[in-house]
Design an enzyme around this catalytic site. Structure first.
Site, PDB file in Angstrom:
ATOM      1  N   VAL A   5      12.569   5.674   0.793  1.00  0.00           N
ATOM      2  CA  VAL A   5      13.887   5.089   1.524  1.00  0.00           C
ATOM      3  C   VAL A   5      13.396   5.075   3.036  1.00  0.00           C
ATOM      4  O   VAL A   5      12.659   5.700   3.410  1.00  0.00           O
ATOM      5  CB  VAL A   5      14.835   6.448   1.665  1.00  0.00           C
ATOM      6  CG1 VAL A   5      16.281   6.090   2.476  1.00  0.00           C
ATOM      7  CG2 VAL A   5      15.230   6.679   0.361  1.00  0.00           C
ATOM      8  N   GLU A   6      13.911   3.797   3.514  1.00  0.00           N
ATOM      9  CA  GLU A   6      13.597   3.373   4.990  1.00  0.00           C
ATOM     10  C   GLU A   6      14.715   3.731   5.998  1.00  0.00           C
ATOM     11  O   GLU A   6      15.736   3.733   5.877  1.00  0.00           O
ATOM     12  CB  GLU A   6      13.421   1.785   5.102  1.00  0.00           C
ATOM     13  CG  GLU A   6      12.608   1.146   4.102  1.00  0.00           C
ATOM     14  CD  GLU A   6      12.582  -0.387   4.023  1.00  0.00           C
ATOM     15  OE1 GLU A   6      11.702  -0.863   4.618  1.00  0.00           O
ATOM     16  OE2 GLU A   6      13.618  -0.776   3.578  1.00  0.00           O
ATOM     17  N   ALA A   7      13.974   4.617   6.943  1.00  0.00           N
ATOM     18  CA  ALA A   7      14.880   5.001   8.164  1.00  0.00           C
ATOM     19  C   ALA A   7      14.744   4.267   9.258  1.00  0.00           C
ATOM     20  O   ALA A   7      13.628   4.212   9.876  1.00  0.00           O
ATOM     21  CB  ALA A   7      14.534   6.722   8.374  1.00  0.00           C
TER      22      ALA A   7
END
Length: 267
Positions: free
Chosen positions: A95-97
């Site tokens: 997951v990219e924050a």
């Protein structure tokens, strides 16, 4: 399977479906996953602010729309962050924050902490570039793959085989920059000097891609894209992908549980 039946039922019991935004008032984090239409996302985020507490983190699962623009109509853009789950999200850990221009760094850290607690592998994207990390790297690979087919260098099947059974297979064991260090950067430079000038560097979508779409060859639903498809081939491809991703995820979890903690370096 990743969960036994009892664990799956317990997890499902913790979910509550609602169409009433008032239900999110006590939420500490809200993640939006509406269609990729900027105006709709902007309007929703402006509305969300009226339903949550001032400290609530507002996150978007956009595939690549700028977080800065999504937050443009909010009163507190500093609490808006990207949280881009990679499909299939129930099997792929990443997951990219994503930090927008106004996002507080603390909000990015808070998003990464939440993702770690739910068993995901977060990465912090500290500049709001189109496509973030995963899609930028993936689309660069896809551009070259399409170019190789268009130039008659190899069939679509063999290009896919080169990816799956070559560097794609190896990537489960080591990231691309890590692999370069392991190989030796002097060797990587020599390879780049003769390969990079021949790679597809077009800023426009491939003419072959446009040609396929013009013919109606849009992929699985049309029965033809780069490959020929029927119902059985689609079923087998999806089943293979799910099975291998599940086994891969199990393998990685077992390895992480038994691996010694890292020492030194950029931990």
């Amino acid at each position: 399977h990743l969960l036994d039946a009892a664990s799956a039922r317990a997890a499902a019991g913790r979910l509550e479906l609602t169409a009433d935004l008032a239900q999110i008032r006590a939420s500490r984090v809200v993640i939006e996953a509406t269609p990729e239409v900027l105006d709709r996302k902007q309007a929703l985020f402006a509305t969300l602010e009226d339903w949550v507490e001032p400290e609530t983190v507002l996150a978007s699962n956009t595939s690549g729309l700028p977080i800065t623009r999504i937050a443009a109509r909010t009163r507190q853009p500093q609490r808006v962050v990207g949280m881009k789950f990679v499909n299939p999200a129930h099997l792929v850990p990443l997951v990219e924050a994503v930090k927008g221009e106004a996002t507080r760094p603390e909000v990015v850290r808070q998003a990464c902490g939440l993702l770690q607690r739910i068993g995901k592998r977060p990465v912090a994207v500290m500049k709001d570039v189109p496509g973030f990390l995963n899609n930028r790297i993936q689309q660069a690979m896809r551009r070259e793959a399409i170019s190789l087919v268009a130039r008659g260098v190899a069939s679509a099947e063999d290009v896919d085989a080169a990816v799956r059974w070559g560097f794609g297979f190896r990537l489960l064991g080591a990231g691309t920059l890590e692999t370069m260090d392991l190989v030796g950067l002097e060797q990587i430079l020599k390879i780049h000097e003769y390969i990079l000038p021949d790679l597809d560097a077009s800023p426009d979508p491939s003419p072959l891609l446009r040609e396929l779409l013009a013919r109606g060859d849009t992929g699985v639903r049309a029965g033809r894209g780069f490959l020929a498809w029927d119902a059985e081939r689609e079923r087998a491809a999806r089943a293979r992908m799910d099975a291998l991703l599940i086994e891969g995820l199990k393998l990685v979890r077992r390895w992480e549980a038994s691996a010694p903690p890292p020492t030194g370096g950029d931990a």
